[in-house]
Design an enzyme around this catalytic site. Structure first.
Site, PDB file in Angstrom:
ATOM      1  N   ASN A 185       9.059   2.938  -2.658  1.00  0.00           N
ATOM      2  CA  ASN A 185      10.503   2.781  -2.394  1.00  0.00           C
ATOM      3  C   ASN A 185      11.285   2.203  -3.574  1.00  0.00           C
ATOM      4  OD1 ASN A 185       9.295   0.286  -1.931  1.00  0.00           O
ATOM      5  ND2 ASN A 185      10.568  -0.212  -0.170  1.00  0.00           N
TER       6      ASN A 185
ATOM      7  N   GLU B 186       2.977  -8.725  -1.105  1.00  0.00           N
ATOM      8  CA  GLU B 186       4.393  -8.523  -0.748  1.00  0.00           C
ATOM      9  C   GLU B 186       4.401  -7.440   0.316  1.00  0.00           C
ATOM     10  OE1 GLU B 186       6.923 -10.202  -1.791  1.00  0.00           O
ATOM     11  OE2 GLU B 186       6.177 -11.244  -3.565  1.00  0.00           O
TER      12      GLU B 186
ATOM     13  N   CYS C  88      11.975  -3.258   2.080  1.00  0.00           N
ATOM     14  CA  CYS C  88      11.344  -4.328   2.879  1.00  0.00           C
ATOM     15  C   CYS C  88      12.381  -5.353   3.285  1.00  0.00           C
ATOM     16  CB  CYS C  88      10.250  -4.989   2.047  1.00  0.00           C
ATOM     17  SG  CYS C  88      10.839  -5.552   0.454  1.00  0.00           S
TER      18      CYS C  88
ATOM     19  N   GLU D  76       7.182 -13.432  -6.334  1.00  0.00           N
ATOM     20  CA  GLU D  76       7.389 -12.666  -7.572  1.00  0.00           C
ATOM     21  C   GLU D  76       8.770 -13.005  -8.118  1.00  0.00           C
ATOM     22  OE1 GLU D  76       4.476  -8.868  -7.248  1.00  0.00           O
ATOM     23  OE2 GLU D  76       6.442  -8.568  -6.368  1.00  0.00           O
TER      24      GLU D  76
HETATM   25  P1  NAD Z   1       1.689   1.610   1.940  1.00  0.00           P
HETATM   26  O1  NAD Z   1       1.028   0.337   2.344  1.00  0.00           O
HETATM   27  O2  NAD Z   1       1.348   2.845   2.677  1.00  0.00           O
HETATM   28  O3  NAD Z   1       1.365   1.938   0.420  1.00  0.00           O
HETATM   29  C1  NAD Z   1       1.599   1.001  -0.603  1.00  0.00           C
HETATM   30  C2  NAD Z   1       0.632   1.286  -1.739  1.00  0.00           C
HETATM   31  O4  NAD Z   1      -0.685   1.076  -1.256  1.00  0.00           O
HETATM   32  C3  NAD Z   1       0.674   2.725  -2.264  1.00  0.00           C
HETATM   33  O5  NAD Z   1       0.486   2.690  -3.658  1.00  0.00           O
HETATM   34  C4  NAD Z   1      -0.531   3.357  -1.598  1.00  0.00           C
HETATM   35  O6  NAD Z   1      -1.090   4.410  -2.336  1.00  0.00           O
HETATM   36  C5  NAD Z   1      -1.494   2.183  -1.565  1.00  0.00           C
HETATM   37  N1  NAD Z   1      -2.550   2.299  -0.566  1.00  0.00           N
HETATM   38  C6  NAD Z   1      -2.493   2.880   0.646  1.00  0.00           C
HETATM   39  N2  NAD Z   1      -3.699   2.772   1.257  1.00  0.00           N
HETATM   40  C7  NAD Z   1      -4.516   2.089   0.409  1.00  0.00           C
HETATM   41  C8  NAD Z   1      -5.872   1.652   0.456  1.00  0.00           C
HETATM   42  N3  NAD Z   1      -6.634   1.894   1.514  1.00  0.00           N
HETATM   43  N4  NAD Z   1      -6.368   0.985  -0.588  1.00  0.00           N
HETATM   44  C9  NAD Z   1      -5.600   0.714  -1.666  1.00  0.00           C
HETATM   45  N5  NAD Z   1      -4.308   1.106  -1.777  1.00  0.00           N
HETATM   46  C10 NAD Z   1      -3.773   1.766  -0.746  1.00  0.00           C
HETATM   47  O7  NAD Z   1       3.237   1.306   1.941  1.00  0.00           O
HETATM   48  P2  NAD Z   1       4.433   2.278   1.540  1.00  0.00           P
HETATM   49  O8  NAD Z   1       4.760   3.158   2.663  1.00  0.00           O
HETATM   50  O9  NAD Z   1       4.167   2.915   0.207  1.00  0.00           O
HETATM   51  O10 NAD Z   1       5.593   1.210   1.270  1.00  0.00           O
HETATM   52  C11 NAD Z   1       6.398   0.752   2.264  1.00  0.00           C
HETATM   53  C12 NAD Z   1       5.958  -0.627   2.705  1.00  0.00           C
HETATM   54  O11 NAD Z   1       6.008  -1.530   1.592  1.00  0.00           O
HETATM   55  C13 NAD Z   1       6.879  -1.209   3.747  1.00  0.00           C
HETATM   56  O12 NAD Z   1       6.129  -1.862   4.735  1.00  0.00           O
HETATM   57  C14 NAD Z   1       7.697  -2.216   2.940  1.00  0.00           C
HETATM   58  O13 NAD Z   1       8.234  -3.262   3.705  1.00  0.00           O
HETATM   59  C15 NAD Z   1       6.697  -2.715   1.960  1.00  0.00           C
HETATM   60  N6  NAD Z   1       7.357  -3.297   0.807  1.00  0.00           N
HETATM   61  C16 NAD Z   1       7.315  -4.657   0.659  1.00  0.00           C
HETATM   62  C17 NAD Z   1       7.970  -5.255  -0.412  1.00  0.00           C
HETATM   63  C18 NAD Z   1       7.954  -6.747  -0.586  1.00  0.00           C
HETATM   64  O14 NAD Z   1       8.274  -7.191  -1.679  1.00  0.00           O
HETATM   65  N7  NAD Z   1       7.602  -7.528   0.424  1.00  0.00           N
HETATM   66  C19 NAD Z   1       8.651  -4.459  -1.338  1.00  0.00           C
HETATM   67  C20 NAD Z   1       8.679  -3.071  -1.162  1.00  0.00           C
HETATM   68  C21 NAD Z   1       8.014  -2.508  -0.082  1.00  0.00           C
END
Ligand code: NAD
Length: 493
Positions: free
Chosen positions: A162, A261, A295, A469
């Site tokens: 995102n 995060e 997020c 962060e």
């Molecule tokens: P996601 O958890 O599906 O994926 C995030 C990352 O993790 C991607 O690079 C993905 O390839 C990787 N990933 C997925 N499965 C994995 C595994 N088994 N092992 C290792 N890596 C793996 O999340 P998303 O849909 O890409 O992002 C949206 C989410 O991120 C939302 O929940 C959002 O709130 C959160 N987010 C949090 C912050 C924060 O700072 N708190 C910032 C941005 C997004």
């Protein structure tokens, strides 16, 4: 040059390999995967699909580079970050366009993200030379206590789609400042921005092996072996709570340092004394920035019952004016969602809310056109038990609930497992201080719909994560504390 030509030319200049030990390579098994434009569904590029073997090569490079990098003077690390900051500024139009093409947000917002992401490079270039320790006499006078900091070591960074640039620089910049080597695994939906940025880090003088980048459609298969390898010392993850908690469990094997995060469910609380113009303007920022795919997006509007009708009507009118389209079109204010699954999720949450008694004041449906678009939507009378109030919406849907007093608002705000950010609108300073102590949150926005700032500690509590962060805190995530007890025969002389 036409827009289509400019886009094609930019894609030609964007690296599409894995980046290991300072060189671009094909994936070891020659595999590639497709990156799509979410506004059209068209293929933008094919990118190397890293395998577990590439993962190991990246870790070997990061491990080999660690010692030399840790001993590189902090001023040199600082200057690399500063040069990278200047390069990102020079190439910001390329980065913004690439981000819009692969992620979908309007170009103006991509420019905003590039500027925000770049602030981490500038901030941590300034922090690098300020890493310090302390020296003290022990209370009994017998020894001297020396406390120093050193880099944690090779760090794995996993980022979401995102905010394709900011989520990467928020990790890379403090790690460079601290002297850690890195393996970045960008999201498979948006790898191009990270790959372009990697090239700029190399141009800025980052030595080979310090940053290695692994685009892959097999994130678990590629990162799993790294997490269980004793050469890795740190995992920094931004993404969903479900994946984050699984990765925390895996990290316990090697007792890795972890920064998490994770997801949010931000309450946006409008009190009866709020400045209504400011509250509506803030609501638009907190809800529609990034199309709601953030997020920190306002997930639940909690509005005092005496002003709820006015707030909902004004928000509905403002959201109705948002033009939906491809992010490259000048008048687009709302881009597509990231993919078909995201549209299906938002549609399910809206349908379930309506079935639970919510009223559709605006929108409510996906758009029947190529790409993955959902209308700006306002729901009122949303019951607190509806799934839309419990789960991250990640779309342009404002769900409005009401409350009758401050105590009820606080209880509602704290009623989910998440605790990333809360937004409050009120003119009462005493109330702000009470809320700051009672809301279960890592961040609190007061009369503002945006809290992100490179100089501030970003992060959550409860299921929203661990660690911070940005700010002074951000570099500590990449530093270990070492204590040296010095007993010298001359101390008493
Ligand atoms: P996601 O958890 O599906 O994926 C995030 C990352 O993790 C991607 O690079 C993905 O390839 C990787 N990933 C997925 N499965 C994995 C595994 N088994 N092992 C290792 N890596 C793996 O999340 P998303 O849909 O890409 O992002 C949206 C989410 O991120 C939302 O929940 C959002 O709130 C959160 N987010 C949090 C912050 C924060 O700072 N708190 C910032 C941005 C997004």
């Amino acid at each position: 040059m036409t827009d289509a030509k400019a886009e094609a030319e930019l894609l030609r200049r964007t690296p599409t390999g894995v980046f290991i030990d300072g060189a671009w390579r094909d994936a070891g098994n020659g595999a590639t995967f497709e990156v799509q434009d979410p506004a059209t569904g068209a293929t933008l590029a094919r990118v190397a699909n890293a395998s577990p073997r590439d993962g190991m090569a990246a870790l070997s490079a990061a491990h080999a580079a660690q010692e030399g990098w840790a001993h590189t003077p902090s001023r040199q690390r600082s200057e690399i970050l500063r040069r990278a900051f200047e390069l990102v500024r020079e190439r910001s139009e390329d980065l913004a366009l690439l981000m819009t093409m692969e992620m979908g947000k309007p170009l103006a917002e991509s420019r905003g993200e590039v500027a925000y992401a770049n602030e981490f490079l500038r901030w941590f270039s300034e922090e690098a030379p300020r890493i310090s320790g302390r020296y003290a006499a022990s209370p009994d006078g017998a020894t001297r206590l020396l406390v120093t900091k050193r880099p944690v070591g090779p760090s794995l960074m996993i980022t979401p789609w995102n905010f394709p640039l900011a989520m990467a620089t928020r990790k890379i910049a403090p790690a460079v400042a601290a002297g850690c080597t890195m393996i970045l695994k960008p999201a498979e939906l948006t790898p191009l921005t990270a790959l372009y940025f990697t090239q700029l880090m190399a141009e800025a003088g980052l030595p080979a092996g310090v940053l290695n980048v692994l685009p892959t459609t097999d994130p678990g298969g590629v990162t799993g072996p790294l997490i269980s390898d004793p050469r890795l010392r740190k995992l920094s993850f931004t993404g969903s709570t479900a994946v984050g908690s699984r990765l925390m469990a895996a990290s316990s094997q090697q007792v890795l340092r972890v920064s998490m995060e994770l997801g949010g469910n931000a309450p946006f609380i409008v009190f009866e004394d709020a400045d209504m113009d400011a509250a509506v303007a803030g609501a638009l920022m907190a809800k529609l920035r990034n199309g709601g795919e953030a997020c920190v997006a306002a997930n639940r509007f909690l509005v005092h019952e005496s002003v709820a009708a006015e707030f909902s009507a004004r928000l509905t009118e403002a959201m109705a004016s948002y033009r939906v389209g491809r992010g490259t079109e000048a008048d687009t204010k709302l881009g597509p969602l990231i993919n078909a699954a995201a549209v299906a999720k938002v549609r399910r949450l809206v349908d379930e809310a309506v079935a639970a008694g919510a009223v559709v004041a605006l929108g409510g449906a996906a758009l029947d056109r190529p790409g993955f678009f959902f209308e700006p939507t306002v729901l009122t009378n949303v019951p607190s038990h509806a799934s839309i109030a419990q789960e991250e919406i990640f779309g342009p849907v404002a769900a409005v609930q009401t409350f009758s007093d401050e105590r009820e608002a606080i209880a509602a705000a704290n009623s989910t497992p998440f605790g990333l950010v809360c937004f409050v609108y009120t003119r009462d300073l005493s109330r702000v201080l009470r809320l700051a102590e009672r809301l279960e949150t890592g961040m609190l926005g007061v009369n503002t719909g945006v809290v992100s700032n490179a100089a501030a500690p970003f992060g959550g509590v409860k299921s929203s994560g661990l660690g911070r962060e940005g700010g002074f805190e951000g570099i500590d995530e990449y530093l270990e504390t070492v204590y040296v007890a010095v007993s010298d025969p001359f101390l008493g002389a």
